[in-house]
Motif scaffolding. Structure first.
Motif, PDB file in Angstrom:
ATOM      1  N   ARG A   1      -4.416  -8.932  -6.966  1.00 42.32           N
ATOM      2  CA  ARG A   1      -3.858  -7.620  -6.651  1.00 42.32           C
ATOM      3  C   ARG A   1      -3.288  -6.998  -7.928  1.00 42.32           C
ATOM      4  O   ARG A   1      -2.769  -7.695  -8.794  1.00 42.32           O
ATOM      5  CB  ARG A   1      -2.745  -7.739  -5.607  1.00 42.32           C
ATOM      6  CG  ARG A   1      -3.219  -8.111  -4.210  1.00 42.32           C
ATOM      7  CD  ARG A   1      -2.032  -8.163  -3.250  1.00 42.32           C
ATOM      8  NE  ARG A   1      -2.461  -8.372  -1.876  1.00 42.32           N
ATOM      9  CZ  ARG A   1      -2.651  -9.562  -1.320  1.00 42.32           C
ATOM     10  NH1 ARG A   1      -2.407 -10.653  -2.037  1.00 42.32           N
ATOM     11  NH2 ARG A   1      -3.053  -9.673  -0.070  1.00 42.32           N
ATOM     12  N   ASN A   2      -3.382  -5.701  -8.014  1.00 35.52           N
ATOM     13  CA  ASN A   2      -2.843  -5.014  -9.173  1.00 35.52           C
ATOM     14  C   ASN A   2      -1.313  -5.034  -9.160  1.00 35.52           C
ATOM     15  O   ASN A   2      -0.682  -4.941  -8.100  1.00 35.52           O
ATOM     16  CB  ASN A   2      -3.312  -3.561  -9.208  1.00 35.52           C
ATOM     17  CG  ASN A   2      -4.781  -3.432  -9.539  1.00 35.52           C
ATOM     18  OD1 ASN A   2      -5.357  -4.284 -10.226  1.00 35.52           O
ATOM     19  ND2 ASN A   2      -5.410  -2.368  -9.060  1.00 35.52           N
ATOM     20  N   ILE A   3      -0.733  -5.144 -10.344  1.00 35.67           N
ATOM     21  CA  ILE A   3       0.711  -5.016 -10.529  1.00 35.67           C
ATOM     22  C   ILE A   3       0.958  -3.673 -11.201  1.00 35.67           C
ATOM     23  O   ILE A   3       0.414  -3.397 -12.268  1.00 35.67           O
ATOM     24  CB  ILE A   3       1.270  -6.163 -11.393  1.00 35.67           C
ATOM     25  CG1 ILE A   3       0.952  -7.512 -10.742  1.00 35.67           C
ATOM     26  CG2 ILE A   3       2.780  -6.009 -11.588  1.00 35.67           C
ATOM     27  CD1 ILE A   3       1.244  -8.702 -11.639  1.00 35.67           C
ATOM     28  N   TYR A   4       1.777  -2.838 -10.563  1.00 41.24           N
ATOM     29  CA  TYR A   4       1.929  -1.446 -10.984  1.00 41.24           C
ATOM     30  C   TYR A   4       3.275  -1.207 -11.662  1.00 41.24           C
ATOM     31  O   TYR A   4       4.299  -1.759 -11.266  1.00 41.24           O
ATOM     32  CB  TYR A   4       1.821  -0.517  -9.777  1.00 41.24           C
ATOM     33  CG  TYR A   4       0.434  -0.438  -9.181  1.00 41.24           C
ATOM     34  CD1 TYR A   4      -0.465   0.529  -9.608  1.00 41.24           C
ATOM     35  CD2 TYR A   4       0.027  -1.338  -8.199  1.00 41.24           C
ATOM     36  CE1 TYR A   4      -1.743   0.603  -9.066  1.00 41.24           C
ATOM     37  CE2 TYR A   4      -1.246  -1.278  -7.652  1.00 41.24           C
ATOM     38  CZ  TYR A   4      -2.126  -0.305  -8.094  1.00 41.24           C
ATOM     39  OH  TYR A   4      -3.380  -0.223  -7.567  1.00 41.24           O
TER      40      TYR A   4
ATOM     41  N   ASP B   1       0.823  -1.213   0.000  1.00 43.92           N
ATOM     42  CA  ASP B   1       0.000   0.000   0.000  1.00 43.92           C
ATOM     43  C   ASP B   1       0.855   1.260   0.000  1.00 43.92           C
ATOM     44  O   ASP B   1       0.517   2.247  -0.678  1.00 43.92           O
ATOM     45  CB  ASP B   1      -0.936   0.006   1.216  1.00 43.92           C
ATOM     46  CG  ASP B   1      -2.044  -1.032   1.100  1.00 43.92           C
ATOM     47  OD1 ASP B   1      -2.361  -1.436  -0.042  1.00 43.92           O
ATOM     48  OD2 ASP B   1      -2.586  -1.445   2.149  1.00 43.92           O
ATOM     49  N   GLU B   2       1.955   1.255   0.727  1.00 43.94           N
ATOM     50  CA  GLU B   2       2.846   2.418   0.728  1.00 43.94           C
ATOM     51  C   GLU B   2       3.499   2.617  -0.639  1.00 43.94           C
ATOM     52  O   GLU B   2       3.693   3.757  -1.087  1.00 43.94           O
ATOM     53  CB  GLU B   2       3.914   2.253   1.807  1.00 43.94           C
ATOM     54  CG  GLU B   2       3.378   2.381   3.227  1.00 43.94           C
ATOM     55  CD  GLU B   2       4.391   1.945   4.283  1.00 43.94           C
ATOM     56  OE1 GLU B   2       4.156   2.243   5.476  1.00 43.94           O
ATOM     57  OE2 GLU B   2       5.396   1.289   3.922  1.00 43.94           O
ATOM     58  N   MET B   3       3.809   1.521  -1.302  1.00 44.29           N
ATOM     59  CA  MET B   3       4.351   1.618  -2.657  1.00 44.29           C
ATOM     60  C   MET B   3       3.348   2.292  -3.590  1.00 44.29           C
ATOM     61  O   MET B   3       3.694   3.213  -4.351  1.00 44.29           O
ATOM     62  CB  MET B   3       4.675   0.226  -3.187  1.00 44.29           C
ATOM     63  CG  MET B   3       5.189   0.201  -4.619  1.00 44.29           C
ATOM     64  SD  MET B   3       5.064  -1.441  -5.393  1.00 44.29           S
ATOM     65  CE  MET B   3       3.285  -1.502  -5.749  1.00 44.29           C
ATOM     66  N   ILE B   4       2.103   1.853  -3.532  1.00 48.08           N
ATOM     67  CA  ILE B   4       1.068   2.431  -4.392  1.00 48.08           C
ATOM     68  C   ILE B   4       0.894   3.919  -4.088  1.00 48.08           C
ATOM     69  O   ILE B   4       0.824   4.757  -5.004  1.00 48.08           O
ATOM     70  CB  ILE B   4      -0.264   1.683  -4.200  1.00 48.08           C
ATOM     71  CG1 ILE B   4      -0.123   0.225  -4.645  1.00 48.08           C
ATOM     72  CG2 ILE B   4      -1.381   2.371  -4.972  1.00 48.08           C
ATOM     73  CD1 ILE B   4      -1.300  -0.639  -4.265  1.00 48.08           C
ATOM     74  N   ASP B   5       0.832   4.257  -2.797  1.00 42.31           N
ATOM     75  CA  ASP B   5       0.674   5.667  -2.413  1.00 42.31           C
ATOM     76  C   ASP B   5       1.824   6.510  -2.948  1.00 42.31           C
ATOM     77  O   ASP B   5       1.616   7.623  -3.455  1.00 42.31           O
ATOM     78  CB  ASP B   5       0.602   5.793  -0.889  1.00 42.31           C
ATOM     79  CG  ASP B   5      -0.697   5.247  -0.307  1.00 42.31           C
ATOM     80  OD1 ASP B   5      -1.640   5.032  -1.084  1.00 42.31           O
ATOM     81  OD2 ASP B   5      -0.744   5.023   0.917  1.00 42.31           O
ATOM     82  N   SER B   6       3.041   6.002  -2.864  1.00 47.03           N
ATOM     83  CA  SER B   6       4.205   6.749  -3.348  1.00 47.03           C
ATOM     84  C   SER B   6       4.138   6.956  -4.859  1.00 47.03           C
ATOM     85  O   SER B   6       4.416   8.049  -5.366  1.00 47.03           O
ATOM     86  CB  SER B   6       5.501   6.020  -2.985  1.00 47.03           C
ATOM     87  OG  SER B   6       5.700   6.020  -1.587  1.00 47.03           O
TER      88      SER B   6
ATOM     89  N   GLN C   1       4.062   8.666 -14.718  1.00 49.38           N
ATOM     90  CA  GLN C   1       2.747   8.123 -15.048  1.00 49.38           C
ATOM     91  C   GLN C   1       2.642   6.692 -14.523  1.00 49.38           C
ATOM     92  O   GLN C   1       3.492   5.844 -14.823  1.00 49.38           O
ATOM     93  CB  GLN C   1       2.521   8.147 -16.553  1.00 49.38           C
ATOM     94  CG  GLN C   1       1.128   7.723 -16.993  1.00 49.38           C
ATOM     95  CD  GLN C   1       0.966   7.861 -18.493  1.00 49.38           C
ATOM     96  OE1 GLN C   1       1.687   7.243 -19.267  1.00 49.38           O
ATOM     97  NE2 GLN C   1       0.035   8.702 -18.903  1.00 49.38           N
ATOM     98  N   VAL C   2       1.609   6.430 -13.728  1.00 49.99           N
ATOM     99  CA  VAL C   2       1.370   5.101 -13.169  1.00 49.99           C
ATOM    100  C   VAL C   2       0.495   4.302 -14.122  1.00 49.99           C
ATOM    101  O   VAL C   2      -0.450   4.824 -14.710  1.00 49.99           O
ATOM    102  CB  VAL C   2       0.683   5.212 -11.791  1.00 49.99           C
ATOM    103  CG1 VAL C   2       0.405   3.815 -11.217  1.00 49.99           C
ATOM    104  CG2 VAL C   2       1.540   6.014 -10.822  1.00 49.99           C
ATOM    105  N   GLU C   3       0.834   3.035 -14.271  1.00 48.53           N
ATOM    106  CA  GLU C   3       0.039   2.146 -15.122  1.00 48.53           C
ATOM    107  C   GLU C   3      -0.130   0.810 -14.420  1.00 48.53           C
ATOM    108  O   GLU C   3       0.834   0.275 -13.857  1.00 48.53           O
ATOM    109  CB  GLU C   3       0.728   1.949 -16.469  1.00 48.53           C
ATOM    110  CG  GLU C   3      -0.033   1.046 -17.417  1.00 48.53           C
ATOM    111  CD  GLU C   3       0.653   0.902 -18.758  1.00 48.53           C
ATOM    112  OE1 GLU C   3       0.539  -0.192 -19.362  1.00 48.53           O
ATOM    113  OE2 GLU C   3       1.319   1.861 -19.215  1.00 48.53           O
ATOM    114  N   ILE C   4      -1.341   0.280 -14.441  1.00 44.58           N
ATOM    115  CA  ILE C   4      -1.590  -1.079 -13.951  1.00 44.58           C
ATOM    116  C   ILE C   4      -1.361  -2.025 -15.122  1.00 44.58           C
ATOM    117  O   ILE C   4      -2.066  -1.953 -16.137  1.00 44.58           O
ATOM    118  CB  ILE C   4      -3.017  -1.226 -13.398  1.00 44.58           C
ATOM    119  CG1 ILE C   4      -3.202  -0.320 -12.181  1.00 44.58           C
ATOM    120  CG2 ILE C   4      -3.303  -2.684 -13.028  1.00 44.58           C
ATOM    121  CD1 ILE C   4      -4.639  -0.234 -11.692  1.00 44.58           C
TER     122      ILE C   4
ATOM    123  N   ALA D   1       2.835 -13.036 -17.214  1.00 50.40           N
ATOM    124  CA  ALA D   1       2.162 -12.501 -18.406  1.00 50.40           C
ATOM    125  C   ALA D   1       2.216 -10.977 -18.423  1.00 50.40           C
ATOM    126  O   ALA D   1       2.361 -10.367 -19.496  1.00 50.40           O
ATOM    127  CB  ALA D   1       0.715 -12.988 -18.442  1.00 50.40           C
ATOM    128  N   ALA D   2       2.107 -10.357 -17.248  1.00 51.52           N
ATOM    129  CA  ALA D   2       2.158  -8.890 -17.181  1.00 51.52           C
ATOM    130  C   ALA D   2       3.516  -8.364 -17.631  1.00 51.52           C
ATOM    131  O   ALA D   2       3.607  -7.408 -18.420  1.00 51.52           O
ATOM    132  CB  ALA D   2       1.844  -8.421 -15.757  1.00 51.52           C
TER     133      ALA D   2
END
Length: 560
Positions: free
Chosen positions: A132-135, A102-107, A120-123, A281-282
């Protein structure tokens, strides 16, 4: 879905553990050996069983006191660590100075908000088991545009317990964004490259590490037996403990069955089929889309840099010279924790579904795998130690940013008539192998780039429906790129008016154009008779000479 509680293993497998004599290790220890030759490794493995994959000059084994005496008699260079796979399970919490998911996503979203022109953030996908999303985070000076710039990819935490990858990736992002416009070198990097960062490939496994289930949990979250109990294990105090899940760094589609294990609870379990996991795959889709020139995939432990590859028959990659040169320079810039020397260096084994092998084999990406953190640790035990590892590894990163602008052949491939970009195969014949995937120019700009050592090369461009173009004698100089734009298609140089024939009318056409009273040849290359990529009076002279029995008009090969 239920998770295994932090304070006990699954009741179903607890009895198995109590009955398994292999869990009681006694005085045995784990050793990490460095070999000087295949022969030395073969001698050791005639007696000791390997615990890790055979992917380079290092091997990990379980050894008894008698084995240690034998190893000493061989003069083997090795390090030691204790083994203690005992129940009850260890209850341990990760220190708070490490990023959580969660801290990674917030950052990442905070950077996007603070630096909207740069970040630019992309899932890019979701995890196999818990969705869970991979960012990914893209960093560039015009981040919403796919620019004609070289691409670098950095990723972390294929293996959940190897959390330093996420720390280094996020530190890199923070450094690039906060220093832009302040530090000249950083500004140059952001202005002239595209950086993609995937800090956490394995969010499901990472949740087991952060939740206290196991600080040594390695694989993803796949529930093998579909019983609804996730992250089951036979022990949780070693990376070699049997667990559920797939080893994501053995799941890529390159000689997949030649590495890892086919036993589901094995710590190297490669999965049921190559590329079976959505996490893989991502990354696969991202690499195919962005086509990085360099990539770095961070792991732990051992302070060694892996590069592709050395097969068991002593066969290196076709690009071994330049890959080894870059790996040597990169490793030499990453200081070990003891401050006395830099990272060790070894090729991977070429046959196996590891990320660097797959990226190089399929797309020609020059990919490196640093094993961070001093043996035998996976996780630094202090914030100061963590920060030191991050700082050291960033030195290797910034070398890659410098090298990506140096010796290489690069340019655009276009249709000679329409000047539209072409996605063509580019072969450097001195480095070509039929066993590897084609090295392609991109479809948006027709851009290609091949990192090379100084020398003279033969370049070949291939596209369906076009004659193959072979360009010999292309010189690469030290420290600078060689620019070689390539035009594909059929036309007659000297057919200035474009009617498909060369005759006196073409001389008249060129004279009119040069006097400013007629239109230009279309494309201009039709009027370039002497092959110097410029249309001038010299082309008129040569065309007249041709009609009088002189040399054949030459095709322009642009190099700028």
């Amino acid at each position: 879905m239920k998770r295994v509680p932090a304070f006990l293993a699954s009741a179903v497998i607890l009895l198995i553990v109590l009955l398994d004599d292999d869990i009681a290790v006694g005085d045995n220890i784990m050793i990490r050996a460095r070999f000087n030759s295949f022969e030395q490794k073969a001698v050791v493995e005639s007696r000791l069983q390997r615990l890790n994959d055979d992917i380079g000059a290092f091997g990990i084994y379980e050894a008894s006191p008698a084995d240690i005496k034998w190893l000493d008699s061989l003069g083997l260079n090795y390090q030691t660590a204790p083994i203690s796979r005992r129940l009850p399970p260890i209850i341990a919490e990760l220190d708070s100075f490490f990023y959580t998911y969660d801290e990674m996503i917030d950052s990442m979203y905070s950077w996007q908000s603070r630096f909207p022109a740069l970040a630019q953030v992309e899932i890019i996908g979701q995890t196999q088991q818990e969705y869970r999303n991979i960012y990914a985070l893209k960093i560039s000076d015009s981040v919403t545009v796919d620019q004609d710039e070289p691409v670098l990819l950095f990723d972390g935490a294929h293996h959940a317990c190897e959390i330093m990858g996420m720390e280094i990736c996020l530190a890199l992002a923070d450094t690039l964004l906060r220093s832009y416009g302040i530090d000249t070198n950083i500004t140059e990097i952001v202005d002239h490259t595209e950086t993609w960062i995937v800090p956490l490939i394995n969010p499901d496994g990472n949740s087991a590490v952060h939740s206290g289930i196991s600080l040594n949990y390695r694989k993803n979250g796949r529930d093998h037996d579909n019983d609804g109990v996730l992250y089951e294990y036979l022990c949780n105090d070693s990376w070699t403990c049997p667990t559920e899940g797939i080893d994501l760094n053995r799941n890529y589609d390159w000689y997949w069955s030649s590495s890892g294990s086919d036993v589901p609870m094995n710590y190297y379990y490669r999965g049921a089929s190559p590329g079976s996991e959505s996490e893989n795959a991502a990354i696969t889709a991202l690499v195919a889309r962005i086509r990085p020139i360099f990539s770095v995939t961070y792991h732990s432990w051992g302070e060694v840099l892996y590069f592709p590859w050395l097969w068991s028959n002593n066969q290196y990659t076709p690009d071994h010279g330049v890959i080894f040169e870059i790996a040597t320079e990169m490793a030499g810039r990453i200081e070990k924790e003891d401050g006395l020397e830099s990272y060790d260096l070894t090729p991977t084994g070429g046959q196996g579904g590891l990320s660097p092998n797959w990226q190089y084999a399929r797309y020609g990406v020059i990919s490196f795998l640093p094993e961070t953190v001093a043996y035998p640790d996976f996780i630094p035990d202090s914030e100061a130690r963590k920060n030191g590892i991050v700082t050291a590894n960033l030195q290797g990163v910034f070398y890659l940013y410098a090298r990506i602008r140096e010796s290489q052949i690069t340019g655009r491939v276009v249709d000679i008539a329409s000047h539209q970009p072409l996605e063509a195969e580019i072969r450097i014949l001195e480095h070509y192998s039929t066993s590897l995937g084609p090295r392609m120019s991109d479809s948006l700009y027709g851009r290609y780039a091949r990192i090379l050592q100084p020398g003279t090369y033969t370049v070949q461009a291939i596209h369906p429906g076009y004659p193959v173009k072979t360009i010999p004698g292309v010189v690469v100089s030290p420290g600078v790129p060689t620019l070689l734009n390539i035009q594909l298609g059929d036309f007659l140089p000297g057919d200035a008016n474009g009617n498909g024939r060369r005759n006196g009318a073409d001389v008249v056409f060129l004279v009119a154009y040069l006097k400013g009273i007629g239109r230009a040849p279309d494309p201009m290359e039709l009027g370039d008779v002497n092959g110097d990529c410029v249309v001038n009076v010299g082309d008129v002279v040569l065309l007249v000479r041709y009609f009088k029995g002189g040399p054949e008009p030459q095709v322009c090969i642009s190099r700028d």
